[in-house]
Design a protein around this motif. Structure first.
Motif, PDB file in Angstrom:
ATOM      1  N   ARG A 166      20.689  32.104  96.668  1.00 40.14           N
ATOM      2  CA  ARG A 166      21.700  32.434  97.669  1.00 40.14           C
ATOM      3  C   ARG A 166      21.058  33.007  98.932  1.00 40.14           C
ATOM      4  O   ARG A 166      19.926  33.500  98.899  1.00 40.14           O
ATOM      5  N   ASN A 167      21.787  32.988 100.021  1.00 37.55           N
ATOM      6  CA  ASN A 167      21.251  33.437 101.315  1.00 37.55           C
ATOM      7  C   ASN A 167      20.808  34.893 101.299  1.00 37.55           C
ATOM      8  O   ASN A 167      19.948  35.290 102.091  1.00 37.55           O
ATOM      9  N   GLU A 168      21.391  35.694 100.422  1.00 42.46           N
ATOM     10  CA  GLU A 168      21.041  37.112 100.383  1.00 42.46           C
ATOM     11  C   GLU A 168      19.591  37.344  99.950  1.00 42.46           C
ATOM     12  O   GLU A 168      19.071  38.460 100.061  1.00 42.46           O
ATOM     13  N   PHE A 169      18.922  36.289  99.441  1.00 42.37           N
ATOM     14  CA  PHE A 169      17.523  36.420  99.023  1.00 42.37           C
ATOM     15  C   PHE A 169      16.557  35.822 100.040  1.00 42.37           C
ATOM     16  O   PHE A 169      15.365  35.705  99.777  1.00 42.37           O
TER      17      PHE A 169
ATOM     18  N   GLY B 253      14.266  35.497  81.373  1.00 46.91           N
ATOM     19  CA  GLY B 253      14.021  34.355  82.236  1.00 46.91           C
ATOM     20  C   GLY B 253      15.323  33.762  82.730  1.00 46.91           C
ATOM     21  O   GLY B 253      16.383  34.004  82.163  1.00 46.91           O
ATOM     22  N   GLY B 254      15.240  32.986  83.790  1.00 45.90           N
ATOM     23  CA  GLY B 254      16.438  32.401  84.379  1.00 45.90           C
ATOM     24  C   GLY B 254      16.450  32.617  85.880  1.00 45.90           C
ATOM     25  O   GLY B 254      15.437  32.961  86.495  1.00 45.90           O
ATOM     26  N   THR B 255      17.609  32.443  86.468  1.00 51.30           N
ATOM     27  CA  THR B 255      17.749  32.567  87.917  1.00 51.30           C
ATOM     28  C   THR B 255      17.305  33.932  88.424  1.00 51.30           C
ATOM     29  O   THR B 255      16.731  34.044  89.517  1.00 51.30           O
ATOM     30  N   SER B 256      17.561  34.972  87.640  1.00 52.58           N
ATOM     31  CA  SER B 256      17.197  36.328  88.082  1.00 52.58           C
ATOM     32  C   SER B 256      15.713  36.462  88.379  1.00 52.58           C
ATOM     33  O   SER B 256      15.323  37.202  89.287  1.00 52.58           O
ATOM     34  N   ILE B 257      14.869  35.763  87.631  1.00 56.62           N
ATOM     35  CA  ILE B 257      13.419  35.838  87.866  1.00 56.62           C
ATOM     36  C   ILE B 257      13.075  35.272  89.237  1.00 56.62           C
ATOM     37  O   ILE B 257      12.286  35.858  89.996  1.00 56.62           O
ATOM     38  N   TYR B 258      13.667  34.142  89.589  1.00 57.09           N
ATOM     39  CA  TYR B 258      13.433  33.563  90.915  1.00 57.09           C
ATOM     40  C   TYR B 258      13.920  34.512  92.006  1.00 57.09           C
ATOM     41  O   TYR B 258      13.274  34.664  93.049  1.00 57.09           O
ATOM     42  N   GLU B 259      15.061  35.152  91.778  1.00 61.14           N
ATOM     43  CA  GLU B 259      15.616  36.080  92.764  1.00 61.14           C
ATOM     44  C   GLU B 259      14.724  37.302  92.942  1.00 61.14           C
ATOM     45  O   GLU B 259      14.432  37.719  94.074  1.00 61.14           O
ATOM     46  N   LEU B 260      14.267  37.871  91.834  1.00 59.52           N
ATOM     47  CA  LEU B 260      13.389  39.042  91.893  1.00 59.52           C
ATOM     48  C   LEU B 260      12.068  38.699  92.573  1.00 59.52           C
ATOM     49  O   LEU B 260      11.541  39.487  93.373  1.00 59.52           O
ATOM     50  N   CYS B 261      11.544  37.518  92.283  1.00 59.41           N
ATOM     51  CA  CYS B 261      10.287  37.088  92.903  1.00 59.41           C
ATOM     52  C   CYS B 261      10.455  36.833  94.398  1.00 59.41           C
ATOM     53  O   CYS B 261       9.555  37.127  95.194  1.00 59.41           O
ATOM     54  N   ALA B 262      11.602  36.277  94.789  1.00 62.06           N
ATOM     55  CA  ALA B 262      11.843  36.031  96.216  1.00 62.06           C
ATOM     56  C   ALA B 262      11.844  37.341  96.995  1.00 62.06           C
ATOM     57  O   ALA B 262      11.378  37.401  98.138  1.00 62.06           O
ATOM     58  N   ILE B 263      12.376  38.396  96.384  1.00 60.84           N
ATOM     59  CA  ILE B 263      12.386  39.714  97.024  1.00 60.84           C
ATOM     60  C   ILE B 263      11.013  40.355  96.956  1.00 60.84           C
ATOM     61  O   ILE B 263      10.554  41.000  97.905  1.00 60.84           O
ATOM     62  N   GLY B 264      10.341  40.179  95.797  1.00 60.25           N
ATOM     63  CA  GLY B 264       9.039  40.801  95.587  1.00 60.25           C
ATOM     64  C   GLY B 264       9.081  41.995  94.665  1.00 60.25           C
ATOM     65  O   GLY B 264       8.164  42.818  94.672  1.00 60.25           O
ATOM     66  N   VAL B 265      10.113  42.099  93.837  1.00 64.22           N
ATOM     67  CA  VAL B 265      10.205  43.214  92.885  1.00 64.22           C
ATOM     68  C   VAL B 265       9.246  42.952  91.729  1.00 64.22           C
ATOM     69  O   VAL B 265       9.347  41.910  91.065  1.00 64.22           O
ATOM     70  N   PRO B 266       8.312  43.848  91.448  1.00 60.08           N
ATOM     71  CA  PRO B 266       7.413  43.661  90.303  1.00 60.08           C
ATOM     72  C   PRO B 266       8.242  43.524  89.025  1.00 60.08           C
ATOM     73  O   PRO B 266       9.102  44.361  88.749  1.00 60.08           O
TER      74      PRO B 266
END
Length: 366
Positions: free
Chosen positions: A164-167, A264-277
């Motif tokens: 989503r755009n928020e990421f 695993g799942g969409t949340s991993i991609y979202e966290l990685c896009a932000i950069g959260v360890p």
């Protein structure tokens, strides 16, 4: 010739299907809608449509078609689908389902041909094991062998991760002290990992060595039972825990956390896009390979498939301590993940679908 590009997205949304499927479909739909494309959803039954409404801001934005079928047996819906295709004449049929077969795809083309309709089929494949007779395939794993597919157009690689755009282009700083931890398993928690993980950390960190835990931001999934929610609300007496349900801006919450523990799942991609360890674990077959590849690229820490671990909460706790105490490691994880995922995947998918339709229309006219 009058051209109305109508794109159908065929998916399902219930307590047995990971919520990431409907999230990614809606994200792609939103990008298409921004480009003035008519987008409609197709569900197997009314119940799935009701679940979908939980994830839309305005329930009347997207028209939904109901096929009156069992989501695990898509062949049952072909008669109803034949009628709907003849009536509405979709240009593109994007499918997100593990139960679709090659015969199903062939039947769609036959239905369209009988009604003198030009239709293209797309498929989102995250298992890397389906090669259907279709026009376009999306596989946004990090390591994609595009030779697997015979589709005319292959959108392969992590650059197509539909977020989503928020990421997109968010700022995030690694703080020296871990003060808040994001904890999520997605829509369901069949192994009660949230409860077991927090209880283990609480009893082995706080009660045993008197080391205060940071605040845990725990996400209550859309399909958590009321009984399980009550169990979670009782852990640690509610101290040091903030529960979140139906979060409207998950990106903001993630950015406020210093560390994440997530399935695993969409949340991993979202966290990685932000950069959260992030410390990740697998809960289903479609998660394992992509998590391993993310780990190999230094984007996440990965403890394994919890279905095969004797004490996953202990493994998570050990990894948690290692990452929490290592500021340099957290900075590397953040930098590597942000470098790989830029949050523009849904935009690329939408543009590719539109371009494919334009090229198909041009060839038809020539």
């Amino acid at each position: 010739m009058r051209i109305i590009r109508r794109i159908w997205i065929r998916t399902d949304c219930n307590q047995y299907i990971a919520t990431g499927h409907v999230h990614r479909c809606k994200t792609i739909a939103d990008r298409l809608l921004e480009k003035d494309i008519l987008v409609e959803f197709v569900f197997s039954c009314e119940e799935n449509k009701e679940y979908f409404k939980r994830f839309v801001d305005k329930e009347d934005v997207y028209i939904c078609h109901i096929l009156d079928s069992e989501y695990t047996r898509p062949e049952e819906e072909l008669d109803k689908l034949s009628y709907l295709i003849a009536c509405h004449k979709p240009s593109f049929y994007l499918i997100d389902s593990y139960y679709i077969t090659a015969d199903y795809c062939k039947a769609i083309y036959e239905i369209a041909s009988k009604n003198s309709i030009k239709i293209s089929i797309g498929y989102i494949d995250d298992l890397k094991c389906y090669d259907y007779p279709i026009d376009l395939v999306v596989n946004y794993d990090l390591d994609v062998n595009t030779q697997l597919y015979s589709a005319k157009k292959v959108l392969g690689g992590v650059e197509y991760a539909p977020l989503r755009n928020e990421f997109l282009g968010v700022d995030y700083d690694i703080r020296f002290k871990v003060a808040r931890v994001f904890l999520s398993v997605g829509g369901t928690d069949p192994f009660q990992i949230i409860r077991k993980t927090y209880e283990y950390l609480y009893h082995n960190s706080y009660l045993v060595v008197n080391t205060p835990l940071p605040t845990f931001d725990i996400i209550l999934g859309a399909y958590f039972t009321e009984e399980y929610k009550e169990q979670l609300l009782k852990i640690s007496g509610g101290q040091g825990v903030v529960f979140h349900e139906n979060v409207s801006d998950i990106s903001l919450l993630m950015r406020q956390c210093d560390l994440a523990i997530s399935a695993g799942g969409t949340s991993i991609y979202e966290l990685c896009a932000i950069g959260v360890p992030t410390i990740a674990f697998g809960m289903s077959d479609n998660q394992i390979e992509f998590l391993k590849s993310f780990y190999e690229e230094g984007m996440i820490e990965y403890i394994g498939d919890i279905r095969t671990l004797s004490s996953p909460e202990k493994d998570i706790a050990v990894c948690y301590e290692q990452v929490r105490m290592n500021y340099g490691l957290r900075k590397q994880l953040s930098r590597n993940s942000r470098r790989m995922i830029d949050g523009k995947g849904a935009e690329r998918i939408a543009e590719s679908i539109i371009k494919y339709l334009e090229e198909s229309e041009y060839k038809s006219d020539v």
